[in-house]
Design a protein around this motif. Structure first.
Motif, PDB file in Angstrom:
ATOM      1  N   THR A 251       0.836  -1.200   0.000  1.00  0.00           N
ATOM      2  CA  THR A 251       0.000   0.000   0.000  1.00  0.00           C
ATOM      3  C   THR A 251       0.874   1.254   0.000  1.00  0.00           C
ATOM      4  O   THR A 251       2.005   1.237   0.482  1.00  0.00           O
ATOM      5  N   ARG A 252       0.330   2.320  -0.542  1.00  0.00           N
ATOM      6  CA  ARG A 252       1.014   3.602  -0.545  1.00  0.00           C
ATOM      7  C   ARG A 252      -0.025   4.716  -0.362  1.00  0.00           C
ATOM      8  O   ARG A 252      -1.191   4.562  -0.725  1.00  0.00           O
ATOM      9  N   SER A 253       0.424   5.825   0.176  1.00  0.00           N
ATOM     10  CA  SER A 253      -0.459   6.956   0.416  1.00  0.00           C
ATOM     11  C   SER A 253       0.171   8.228  -0.128  1.00  0.00           C
ATOM     12  O   SER A 253       1.356   8.246  -0.493  1.00  0.00           O
ATOM     13  N   PHE A 254      -0.627   9.283  -0.190  1.00  0.00           N
ATOM     14  CA  PHE A 254      -0.113  10.585  -0.610  1.00  0.00           C
ATOM     15  C   PHE A 254      -0.964  11.659   0.037  1.00  0.00           C
ATOM     16  O   PHE A 254      -2.063  11.389   0.545  1.00  0.00           O
ATOM     17  N   ILE A 255      -0.458  12.875   0.061  1.00  0.00           N
ATOM     18  CA  ILE A 255      -1.198  14.025   0.576  1.00  0.00           C
ATOM     19  C   ILE A 255      -1.733  14.797  -0.617  1.00  0.00           C
ATOM     20  O   ILE A 255      -0.968  15.252  -1.470  1.00  0.00           O
ATOM     21  N   ASP A 256      -3.059  14.931  -0.689  1.00  0.00           N
ATOM     22  CA  ASP A 256      -3.644  15.587  -1.854  1.00  0.00           C
ATOM     23  C   ASP A 256      -3.555  17.116  -1.723  1.00  0.00           C
ATOM     24  O   ASP A 256      -2.997  17.650  -0.754  1.00  0.00           O
ATOM     25  N   THR A 257      -4.110  17.817  -2.687  1.00  0.00           N
ATOM     26  CA  THR A 257      -3.966  19.272  -2.729  1.00  0.00           C
ATOM     27  C   THR A 257      -4.703  19.977  -1.588  1.00  0.00           C
ATOM     28  O   THR A 257      -4.414  21.136  -1.293  1.00  0.00           O
TER      29      THR A 257
ATOM     30  N   GLY B 229      -4.532  18.727   1.440  1.00  0.00           N
ATOM     31  CA  GLY B 229      -3.838  18.302   2.645  1.00  0.00           C
ATOM     32  C   GLY B 229      -4.390  17.038   3.265  1.00  0.00           C
ATOM     33  O   GLY B 229      -4.028  16.678   4.392  1.00  0.00           O
ATOM     34  N   ARG B 230      -5.246  16.329   2.542  1.00  0.00           N
ATOM     35  CA  ARG B 230      -5.816  15.083   3.069  1.00  0.00           C
ATOM     36  C   ARG B 230      -4.930  13.896   2.710  1.00  0.00           C
ATOM     37  O   ARG B 230      -4.381  13.830   1.609  1.00  0.00           O
ATOM     38  N   LEU B 231      -4.842  12.956   3.641  1.00  0.00           N
ATOM     39  CA  LEU B 231      -4.139  11.703   3.369  1.00  0.00           C
ATOM     40  C   LEU B 231      -5.049  10.774   2.580  1.00  0.00           C
ATOM     41  O   LEU B 231      -6.168  10.467   3.015  1.00  0.00           O
ATOM     42  N   GLN B 232      -4.575  10.322   1.424  1.00  0.00           N
ATOM     43  CA  GLN B 232      -5.370   9.463   0.551  1.00  0.00           C
ATOM     44  C   GLN B 232      -4.552   8.232   0.160  1.00  0.00           C
ATOM     45  O   GLN B 232      -3.322   8.243   0.208  1.00  0.00           O
ATOM     46  N   TRP B 233      -5.259   7.192  -0.236  1.00  0.00           N
ATOM     47  CA  TRP B 233      -4.597   5.995  -0.767  1.00  0.00           C
ATOM     48  C   TRP B 233      -4.227   6.223  -2.234  1.00  0.00           C
ATOM     49  O   TRP B 233      -5.053   6.686  -3.015  1.00  0.00           O
TER      50      TRP B 233
END
Length: 429
Positions: free
Chosen positions: A362-368, A370-374
């Protein structure tokens, strides 16, 4: 039955008061006692903390004894090395029905720690078979689960002495950052169910402040709702941790982040807040810095009003966490065995966690926003669709940027505030 840790926190919460708690651990009993007394005297509703040292955490009690004998400094209180009598003295006249004390440790094998706690006795601690194994240990997960099963059952036996032992899940704090909220909620609930299965009836469920306040409110709503459906006969509450990742380096930035954690706790209905200090980015904080953090967090909380439960409209976190919890519980009636199977099959998979028993798909990112998303969900049984264009592997530079996102944001807010409201000295220069 003697009022315990959970009762004190729940009573304060029912009165609309946020309980604040430091991270604090000193190796010398007199110093630890002084730190607890300072916490007790703070202008806030507080509970005490005894954080254990690294040798005790990994079970090397002989090394802790040698360090004490040689006058070497330890990074916490070695409760097993000191023994029950010394710890009983340290707590005498400090702990009472209004000021309970919790031991925090970080051990994948807490059996000797729990034996010492029972001998004192100390009736509040924390951790979990997953959350104190994957981030801090290379111990096989199944071994950690066996250790925590034995320790939890023995800890629950304190009920026979008239105490109400309290256990806090650490599952909502996995790796401190970059773990999307649905997985934090699911692991926190599953560890709480694990503790309930082994006889504990006073439990708190943790959640760590992440990168977006609105998302955190939604996550705490989900945690509360799912916990209520699985813990019908348990006295439980939610504990929020101030951000556990890279902390702002400026004092104002750090204070702003802690204030936001306190306001979040009140709005979302958490009963207890674990604070951080303005020194976190630089060194271990002093007792006075801890007291200041407790008092300023309490002040920020008093200025905030709790919103109506369920006010948030977003249900994605609730849906994902529910799917994860149900999928794990369907694997086996024994929650410990179910947790082990869940990690073997990738049903639970913590992003960026290098433990051998974590699938790592699994990996995650911070969207525009500022939310943590998969970006990649691996084999986790969630039905959400990963956003298009986000499946690329995060580069090392991108990972470093994500890890410092919160610190950079709050330091920048401090700088912007200073620019908008310069001091008299800044006017002259």
């Amino acid at each position: 039955m003697t009022p315990g840790f959970g009762h004190v926190v729940s009573t304060a919460h029912a009165r609309g008061q946020l309980v604040v708690q430091p991270r604090m651990g000193m190796p010398v009993p007199a110093d630890m006692r002084a730190g607890l007394l300072a916490t007790k005297r703070a202008s806030a509703i507080t509970v005490g903390t005894v954080t254990l040292d690294s040798y005790t955490r990994v079970g090397d009690h002989a090394a802790a004894c040698r360090a004490l004998g040689n006058g070497c400094s330890l990074n916490g209180y070695p409760v097993v090395a000191h023994g029950a009598d010394t710890t009983r003295w340290m707590l005498s006249g400090v702990r009472d029905d209004a000021f309970p004390v919790q031991v925090r440790h970080g051990s994948a094998d807490p059996r000797s720690i729990f034996t010492t706690l029972a001998a004192v006795p100390i009736d509040a601690t924390e951790g979990g078979p997953v959350s104190y194994c994957l981030p801090y240990s290379r111990m096989p997960l199944r071994e950690s689960i066996r250790n925590w099963t034995e320790a939890s059952r023995s800890f629950a036996q304190l009920q026979a002495t008239g105490l109400q032992p309290h256990m806090e899940t650490f599952g909502g704090c996995m790796l401190g950052q970059l773990c999307p909220p649905s997985l934090l909620v699911a692991i926190s609930v599953l560890e709480a169910i694990f503790f309930r299965q082994h006889g504990l009836r006073s439990i708190s469920l943790s959640y760590a402040q992440q990168t977006n306040t609105a998302q955190d409110e939604e996550a705490i709503d989900a945690l509360r709702d799912i916990a209520a459906s699985h813990l019908p006969d348990v006295n439980w509450h939610i504990v929020l941790y101030a951000y556990m990742g890279v902390y702002p380096r400026t004092p104002r930035g750090a204070q702003h982040l802690l204030d936001e954690a306190a306001r979040l706790a009140v709005r979302a209905g958490a009963a207890r807040l674990i604070v951080k200090t303005v020194a976190e980015a630089h060194r271990i904080p002093t007792v006075q810095e801890n007291v200041t953090a407790l008092e300023t967090a309490a002040a920020a909380a008093r200025q905030e009003r709790r919103r109506s439960p369920g006010q948030g409209a977003e249900q994605q976190i609730h849906a994902e966490a529910t799917e994860l919890v149900n999928a794990v519980l369907d694997l086996d009636k024994d929650v410990g065995r179910a947790l082990a199977l869940a990690f073997e099959r990738g049903y639970l998979d913590v992003p960026y966690c290098p433990h051998p028993d974590n699938a790592g798909r699994t990996r995650s990112f911070i969207d525009t926003d500022g939310r943590l998303q998969w970006s990649t969900t691996g084999s986790m049984p969630v039905t959400r669709v990963v956003q298009s264009g986000t499946t690329a592997r995060l580069t090392s530079a991108g990972l470093l940027s994500a890890l410092s996102y919160v610190a950079d944001k709050f330091d920048w807010l401090h700088q912007a505030d200073t620019a908008d409201h310069p001091t008299k000295t800044e006017h002259r220069t």
